[in-house]
Design a protein around this motif. Sequence first.
Motif, mmCIF file in Angstrom:
data_model
loop_
_atom_site.group_PDB
_atom_site.id
_atom_site.type_symbol
_atom_site.label_atom_id
_atom_site.label_comp_id
_atom_site.label_asym_id
_atom_site.label_seq_id
_atom_site.Cartn_x
_atom_site.Cartn_y
_atom_site.Cartn_z
ATOM 1 N N GLN A 245 -10.927 17.412 -21.568
ATOM 2 C CA GLN A 245 -11.613 16.947 -20.359
ATOM 3 C C GLN A 245 -11.496 18.015 -19.280
ATOM 4 O OE1 GLN A 245 -11.058 12.745 -19.227
ATOM 5 N NE2 GLN A 245 -9.603 12.605 -20.912
ATOM 6 N N GLN A 246 -12.592 18.344 -18.632
ATOM 7 C CA GLN A 246 -12.579 19.312 -17.532
ATOM 8 C C GLN A 246 -13.442 18.744 -16.411
ATOM 9 O OE1 GLN A 246 -13.058 23.442 -18.436
ATOM 10 N NE2 GLN A 246 -11.191 23.398 -19.625
ATOM 11 N N PRO A 247 -12.892 17.796 -15.630
ATOM 12 C CA PRO A 247 -13.701 17.123 -14.613
ATOM 13 C C PRO A 247 -14.238 18.119 -13.580
ATOM 14 C CG PRO A 247 -11.589 16.004 -14.935
ATOM 15 C CD PRO A 247 -11.508 17.305 -15.662
ATOM 16 N N GLY A 248 -15.554 18.126 -13.398
ATOM 17 C CA GLY A 248 -16.168 19.053 -12.452
ATOM 18 C C GLY A 248 -15.773 18.778 -11.014
ATOM 19 N N ASP A 249 -15.333 17.540 -10.749
ATOM 20 C CA ASP A 249 -15.003 17.128 -9.384
ATOM 21 C C ASP A 249 -13.530 17.358 -9.036
ATOM 22 O OD1 ASP A 249 -15.601 15.896 -6.906
ATOM 23 O OD2 ASP A 249 -14.729 14.029 -7.601
ATOM 24 N N LEU A 250 -12.754 17.874 -9.986
ATOM 25 C CA LEU A 250 -11.303 18.001 -9.793
ATOM 26 C C LEU A 250 -10.915 19.370 -9.238
ATOM 27 C CD1 LEU A 250 -8.295 17.105 -10.336
ATOM 28 C CD2 LEU A 250 -8.579 18.058 -12.626
ATOM 29 N N VAL A 251 -10.081 19.364 -8.186
ATOM 30 C CA VAL A 251 -9.477 20.597 -7.672
ATOM 31 C C VAL A 251 -7.963 20.380 -7.648
ATOM 32 C CG1 VAL A 251 -9.284 22.186 -5.725
ATOM 33 C CG2 VAL A 251 -11.499 21.147 -6.266
ATOM 34 N N VAL A 252 -7.223 21.356 -8.167
ATOM 35 C CA VAL A 252 -5.762 21.289 -8.209
ATOM 36 C C VAL A 252 -5.208 22.187 -7.111
ATOM 37 C CG1 VAL A 252 -3.697 21.597 -9.629
ATOM 38 C CG2 VAL A 252 -5.857 20.915 -10.709
ATOM 39 N N LEU A 253 -4.491 21.591 -6.171
ATOM 40 C CA LEU A 253 -3.915 22.328 -5.046
ATOM 41 C C LEU A 253 -2.397 22.405 -5.211
ATOM 42 C CD1 LEU A 253 -5.942 20.626 -2.159
ATOM 43 C CD2 LEU A 253 -6.420 22.842 -3.229
ATOM 44 N N TYR A 254 -1.869 23.619 -5.259
ATOM 45 C CA TYR A 254 -0.425 23.817 -5.364
ATOM 46 C C TYR A 254 0.173 23.871 -3.958
ATOM 47 C CZ TYR A 254 -0.897 24.972 -10.331
ATOM 48 O OH TYR A 254 -1.145 24.905 -11.690
#
Length: 337
Positions: A245-254
């Motif tokens: 799964q690679q959701p286009g709406d997902l952003v991962v913030l560190y």
Amino acid sequence: MVAVVAGRDNEDSGTATKTVRMVIGSEKAEFFADPDVVKALAAKGYTVQAETSGSWAMEGLDLKGYDLALPSSQAPALELAAKYRVTGTLPRPFYSPLVVVAHKNAAEVLAGNGLAALDAEHRGTFRMGAYLDAARADRTWQQLKGAGKYGELTGTLYLSSTDPETSNSGALYLAAASYVANGGKVVASDAEVAKTGPLLNKLVSVQGAQQSSTDAAFRDFVSGAGNPLVLVYESQVASLLADGQQPGDLVVLYPDTTVNSDHTAVPLTENGKALAALLAADPRLRELEVRHGFRPQGDAAEFASAGTYLKQRLTGVRQAPVPTSKVLHELARRARG
């Protein structure tokens, strides 16, 4: 109450001879239920019966008859080790940093207002100091430039986290936030607890009812429900990506200041000790840990970055020391009001 999540004997191979009963943080449930993990453990002569509990709630369980406890960070593990008179260095087979998952619209608005910086389409940095300033000022999404065109970005700006009195990720969130709020210094004294307590209470009280596990919070986020910013483990995102799964709406913030979740083993029997050693050293199990998104201790190269979502090396991320268990419990108590 803890739920049984794994513990099937491997039918293909009659090699599993020792049953290890363990209590684990819920974020490791899928790992121990994975048929490939079951098979790898059976090949070494072990069947695992894993039950889940909040890491901070483990201290209240009666672990008589268990072989191993595997909470999600060092502080509750040290408490358990003291309670059950476990001596020596506690194995830490793998770890996972905390990350903020954001929907793309929210991430772009944060970046446009100095609360985040994006370095790839699905990845960036969450600026803890700027976020805490916004929390102190009770900033709303509507006050952020660029938010007006997104109907879902309304109300107070906040991170969703888990209950810090029972859940490891919620407690580690307070550890990182209190460190930043205390001027880059770990909270240690009563005066520092009193100084940071009101802000932590603000971070938690704005959320209303909190989930007891990051599993439920992450599932809600992926399904599009709930808050646009949620604090979860990197391992949960990595596991989702590994499933294709690679959701286009997902952003991962560190977060630029964070606390790693050091999964720390508390061996209660010799079988528990042997299993903890296997989790740390066995090449096949380390490979499977990576597949489930955990970072094995010792070699960043084993953790392959998942495209534009995750960092392979945690550069630009500052590790905050964790307060003592006593102080963290008091911070959690004050945060919950």
